[in-house]
Design a protein around this motif. Structure first.
Motif, mmCIF file in Angstrom:
data_model
loop_
_atom_site.group_PDB
_atom_site.id
_atom_site.type_symbol
_atom_site.label_atom_id
_atom_site.label_comp_id
_atom_site.label_asym_id
_atom_site.label_seq_id
_atom_site.Cartn_x
_atom_site.Cartn_y
_atom_site.Cartn_z
ATOM 1 N N MET A 13 0.844 -1.195 0.000
ATOM 2 C CA MET A 13 0.000 0.000 0.000
ATOM 3 C C MET A 13 0.880 1.245 0.000
ATOM 4 O O MET A 13 1.861 1.327 0.736
ATOM 5 C CB MET A 13 -0.919 -0.021 1.226
ATOM 6 N N SER A 14 0.512 2.249 -0.793
ATOM 7 C CA SER A 14 1.265 3.493 -0.868
ATOM 8 C C SER A 14 1.025 4.319 0.392
ATOM 9 O O SER A 14 -0.085 4.378 0.918
ATOM 10 C CB SER A 14 0.839 4.297 -2.096
ATOM 11 N N THR A 15 2.093 4.984 0.852
ATOM 12 C CA THR A 15 1.989 5.836 2.032
ATOM 13 C C THR A 15 1.472 7.213 1.627
ATOM 14 O O THR A 15 1.898 7.771 0.620
ATOM 15 C CB THR A 15 3.357 5.976 2.713
ATOM 16 N N LEU A 16 0.553 7.753 2.423
ATOM 17 C CA LEU A 16 0.033 9.099 2.208
ATOM 18 C C LEU A 16 0.620 10.023 3.270
ATOM 19 O O LEU A 16 0.765 9.654 4.431
ATOM 20 C CB LEU A 16 -1.500 9.104 2.283
ATOM 21 N N ARG A 17 0.941 11.247 2.850
ATOM 22 C CA ARG A 17 1.666 12.187 3.711
ATOM 23 C C ARG A 17 0.708 13.202 4.326
ATOM 24 O O ARG A 17 0.008 13.926 3.620
ATOM 25 C CB ARG A 17 2.744 12.900 2.895
ATOM 26 N N LEU A 18 0.706 13.252 5.658
ATOM 27 C CA LEU A 18 -0.144 14.171 6.411
ATOM 28 C C LEU A 18 0.730 15.230 7.060
ATOM 29 O O LEU A 18 1.746 14.916 7.688
ATOM 30 C CB LEU A 18 -0.925 13.399 7.490
ATOM 31 N N GLY A 19 0.348 16.496 6.914
ATOM 32 C CA GLY A 19 1.105 17.586 7.507
ATOM 33 C C GLY A 19 0.241 18.438 8.407
ATOM 34 O O GLY A 19 -0.997 18.348 8.387
ATOM 35 N N VAL A 20 0.881 19.283 9.212
ATOM 36 C CA VAL A 20 0.179 20.241 10.076
ATOM 37 C C VAL A 20 0.732 21.624 9.792
ATOM 38 O O VAL A 20 1.904 21.787 9.444
ATOM 39 C CB VAL A 20 0.343 19.880 11.568
ATOM 40 N N HIS A 21 -0.140 22.632 9.941
ATOM 41 C CA HIS A 21 0.261 24.004 9.613
ATOM 42 C C HIS A 21 -0.310 24.962 10.654
ATOM 43 O O HIS A 21 -1.530 25.063 10.820
ATOM 44 C CB HIS A 21 -0.256 24.360 8.221
ATOM 45 N N ARG A 22 0.592 25.624 11.388
ATOM 46 C CA ARG A 22 0.210 26.629 12.374
ATOM 47 C C ARG A 22 -0.696 26.073 13.471
ATOM 48 O O ARG A 22 -1.641 26.750 13.916
ATOM 49 C CB ARG A 22 -0.467 27.819 11.702
ATOM 50 N N LEU A 23 -0.432 24.867 13.916
ATOM 51 C CA LEU A 23 -1.189 24.280 15.016
ATOM 52 C C LEU A 23 -0.389 24.402 16.307
ATOM 53 O O LEU A 23 0.847 24.341 16.291
ATOM 54 C CB LEU A 23 -1.493 22.805 14.740
ATOM 55 N N PRO A 24 -1.067 24.556 17.440
ATOM 56 C CA PRO A 24 -0.364 24.568 18.721
ATOM 57 C C PRO A 24 0.398 23.263 18.944
ATOM 58 O O PRO A 24 -0.020 22.198 18.487
ATOM 59 C CB PRO A 24 -1.501 24.726 19.749
ATOM 60 N N ALA A 25 1.522 23.370 19.658
ATOM 61 C CA ALA A 25 2.371 22.201 19.879
ATOM 62 C C ALA A 25 1.620 21.077 20.575
ATOM 63 O O ALA A 25 1.825 19.885 20.274
ATOM 64 C CB ALA A 25 3.603 22.611 20.692
ATOM 65 N N GLY B 106 -2.959 -2.316 9.565
ATOM 66 C CA GLY B 106 -2.260 -2.421 8.287
ATOM 67 C C GLY B 106 -2.941 -1.681 7.155
ATOM 68 O O GLY B 106 -2.317 -1.389 6.136
ATOM 69 N N ALA B 107 -4.235 -1.338 7.320
ATOM 70 C CA ALA B 107 -4.976 -0.645 6.260
ATOM 71 C C ALA B 107 -4.896 0.872 6.411
ATOM 72 O O ALA B 107 -5.528 1.601 5.643
ATOM 73 C CB ALA B 107 -6.439 -1.086 6.264
ATOM 74 N N PHE B 108 -4.123 1.365 7.389
ATOM 75 C CA PHE B 108 -4.003 2.808 7.613
ATOM 76 C C PHE B 108 -2.728 3.303 6.936
ATOM 77 O O PHE B 108 -1.622 2.999 7.377
ATOM 78 C CB PHE B 108 -3.951 3.099 9.119
ATOM 79 N N PRO B 109 -2.856 4.072 5.828
ATOM 80 C CA PRO B 109 -1.675 4.421 5.028
ATOM 81 C C PRO B 109 -1.022 5.747 5.402
ATOM 82 O O PRO B 109 -0.041 6.145 4.781
ATOM 83 C CB PRO B 109 -2.245 4.507 3.617
ATOM 84 N N TRP B 110 -1.556 6.466 6.408
ATOM 85 C CA TRP B 110 -1.108 7.830 6.664
ATOM 86 C C TRP B 110 0.149 7.868 7.522
ATOM 87 O O TRP B 110 0.330 7.074 8.434
ATOM 88 C CB TRP B 110 -2.210 8.643 7.343
ATOM 89 N N PRO C 210 6.707 19.405 3.128
ATOM 90 C CA PRO C 210 5.957 19.003 1.934
ATOM 91 C C PRO C 210 6.818 18.131 1.033
ATOM 92 O O PRO C 210 8.038 18.071 1.241
ATOM 93 C CB PRO C 210 5.614 20.352 1.275
ATOM 94 N N PRO C 211 6.190 17.436 0.063
ATOM 95 C CA PRO C 211 4.782 17.550 -0.336
ATOM 96 C C PRO C 211 3.838 16.844 0.631
ATOM 97 O O PRO C 211 4.210 15.848 1.247
ATOM 98 C CB PRO C 211 4.759 16.877 -1.717
ATOM 99 N N TYR C 212 2.617 17.393 0.730
ATOM 100 C CA TYR C 212 1.584 16.813 1.577
ATOM 101 C C TYR C 212 0.442 16.295 0.696
ATOM 102 O O TYR C 212 0.086 16.906 -0.305
ATOM 103 C CB TYR C 212 1.004 17.850 2.537
ATOM 104 N N ASP C 213 -0.153 15.204 1.134
ATOM 105 C CA ASP C 213 -1.408 14.759 0.519
ATOM 106 C C ASP C 213 -2.597 15.395 1.234
ATOM 107 O O ASP C 213 -3.630 15.672 0.626
ATOM 108 C CB ASP C 213 -1.518 13.235 0.560
ATOM 109 N N ALA C 214 -2.462 15.590 2.534
ATOM 110 C CA ALA C 214 -3.498 16.238 3.329
ATOM 111 C C ALA C 214 -2.824 17.109 4.380
ATOM 112 O O ALA C 214 -1.698 16.837 4.806
ATOM 113 C CB ALA C 214 -4.405 15.204 3.988
ATOM 114 N N LEU C 215 -3.535 18.156 4.796
ATOM 115 C CA LEU C 215 -2.957 19.133 5.718
ATOM 116 C C LEU C 215 -4.002 19.536 6.752
ATOM 117 O O LEU C 215 -5.166 19.781 6.418
ATOM 118 C CB LEU C 215 -2.495 20.362 4.933
ATOM 119 N N LEU C 216 -3.579 19.604 8.024
ATOM 120 C CA LEU C 216 -4.428 20.081 9.108
ATOM 121 C C LEU C 216 -4.008 21.511 9.446
ATOM 122 O O LEU C 216 -2.828 21.767 9.681
ATOM 123 C CB LEU C 216 -4.285 19.189 10.347
#
Length: 239
Positions: free
Chosen positions: A1-13, A30-34, A40-46
């Protein structure tokens, strides 16, 4: 399964720690790819919807999917998550986002498509990246990243790409097809100089030939001078 990249932006520590914990615990499935990443690059960003008025507009250019964290619920709009962060809600959003990203990902070429592509990728056609491919297309695969890096620096045909990346020719063809479907690939057919415009080949003259030509020119000049002198003498004698 391909890994997906999750990032955070300007969130409190403190919230970043909570998200790290949720992602780490979810990774046991095993079904959680994040995977939570720092760059970056990000696939999704919080992002934090309370840091600036109107949320975080620049986040849309950083990832294809953006989840905004809010203080107060406003009817549970899409792509928003009310604080405090709850693991089950974040996990559900990530699962939904995974399905959307995979649905938007270009499908691998069929056998017929790959055969057609192989016919188009002759050595007279070169390729170069218009922009960096989405992370979902690269799939956290070192071979794909290597091929993309090469194509971002210079124009290459499929054979050159296979040699430099040390990947099989068929894999390079499939990757080029996926890049073209994603709209990030430029195609540059090589221009061939027409035969009629080719410069003629001038033979190299030897020393003997050059001397012969020089003597011929000198002889011609002398003959021309002799004819002019004879003409002047004849005019005087008749005068």
């Amino acid at each position: 399964m391909s890994t997906l990249r999750l990032g955070v932006h300007r969130l409190p520590a403190a919230e970043v720690v909570v998200i790290q914990t949720i992602v780490r615990l979810s990774a046991h499935d095993g079904a959680f790819p994040w995977k939570l990443v720092d760059v970056p690059p990000y696939d999704a960003l919080l992002v934090d919807g309370t840091t600036t008025e109107g949320g975080c507009p620049e986040a849309a250019t950083m990832a294809r999917a953006v989840l905004t964290l809010t203080r107060v619920s406003s009817g549970d709009p899409p792509n928003t998550l009310e604080r405090p962060i709850r693991a089950e809600k974040l996990q559900q959003w990530l699962k939904n986002t995974e399905r959307e990203l995979l649905a938007a990902q270009p499908a691998l070429p069929t056998t017929d498509e790959q055969t057609a592509m192989e016919m188009e990728v002759s050595d007279s056609v070169r390729f170069m990246l218009r922009r960096w491919p989405p992370a979902a297309l690269l799939g956290n695969d070192s071979g794909n990243v290597r091929m993309a890096s090469l194509l971002s620096r210079c124009e290459l045909n499929a054979s050159e790409l296979a040699d430099l990346s040390q990947q099989s020719f068929s894999r390079c063809v499939g990757f080029l097809q996926a890049l073209r479907k994603a709209g990030v690939l430029e195609v540059h057919p090589e221009s061939i100089l027409p035969r009629e415009t080719e410069l003629p080949i001038v033979p190299k003259l030897t020393g003997a030939v050059r001397n012969h030509i020089a003597l011929g020119l000198i002889g011609g000049i002398r003959r021309g001078l002799g004819l002019r002198a004879s003409s002047r003498l004849s005019k005087r004698s008749t005068g």
